[in-house]
Write an enzyme that holds these catalytic residues in place. Structure first.
Site, short mmCIF file in Angstrom:
data_model
loop_
_atom_site.label_atom_id
_atom_site.label_comp_id
_atom_site.label_asym_id
_atom_site.label_seq_id
_atom_site.Cartn_x
_atom_site.Cartn_y
_atom_site.Cartn_z
CG ASP A 7 -44.73 -71.13 -4.58
OD1 ASP A 7 -43.71 -71.82 -4.40
OD2 ASP A 7 -44.85 -70.30 -5.51
CD GLU A 66 -41.72 -75.30 -4.58
OE1 GLU A 66 -40.80 -75.42 -5.40
OE2 GLU A 66 -42.73 -74.60 -4.79
CG ASP A 138 -45.92 -66.47 -6.92
OD1 ASP A 138 -44.88 -67.15 -6.85
OD2 ASP A 138 -45.96 -65.31 -7.39
#
Length: 180
Positions: A7, A66, A138
């Site tokens: 992430d 991502e 996160d």
């Protein structure tokens, strides 16, 4: 198969490592790479080095990260894209194939609802990986990214990927919420 989920973020980059065998998901590690308050090249170097270290320590087979979304602030979007690029460079230089998923795909795949909250993501990740508590946001997103990739990035509920794992725990997803 071992998957490293990322992430990306300029200040904090989340990571999550899981092992996958069929529909079985097993937690390996998670956490964050924090960058120092420094110039941009130093921060990007910290992300690259951190990802490289994770690859050496956990020897993943594949990675998932991502995709960048367009933010209201173009400067923030640009900085996030650079952080993401540093992470991707670390993954690729470590010899890993890299898959990319949007936040919508991630939430749809893990929670069954594309507009799931951070708390719903944390709860579902904790339950799917049998964690004793919720991971930080996160780390939860990074673990979710790995879970999403483990099931091909598709909607796990309709493919039956997530249903067996939830059924074993006496749970199911209904309208984006866990019920059981």
């Amino acid at each position: 198969m071992r998957i490293l989920g990322i992430d990306p973020g300029l200040r904090v980059t989340g990571f999550g490592v899981i092992d996958v065998s069929g529909h079985q998901l097993a937690y390996v590690a998670s956490g964050v790479i924090k960058t120092p308050t420094a110039d941009l090249p130093t921060r990007l170097g910290t992300i690259y080095d951190g990802v490289s270290t994770l690859i050496r320590e956990h020897t993943p087979d594949q990675a998932a990260i991502e995709k960048v979304f367009v933010n209201v602030n173009p400067q923030s979007t640009l900085l996030l894209g650079q952080a993401r690029g540093a992470a991707i460079c670390g993954l690729v230089s470590g010899g890993l194939p890299v898959a990319e998923y949007t936040a919508l795909q991630l939430k749809q795949a893990v929670v069954g609802y594309g507009r799931a909250t951070k708390e719903q993501m944390q709860e579902m990740v904790a339950r799917l990986l049998s964690l004793s508590g919720r991971p930080g946001t996160d780390a939860a997103d990074a673990l979710g990214m790995a879970i999403c990739h483990a099931h091909g990035g598709n909607t796990l509920n309709t493919l039956g990927g997530i249903a067996p794992a939830l059924a074993k725990k006496g749970l199911r997803v209904r309208r984006g919420r866990l019920v059981g």
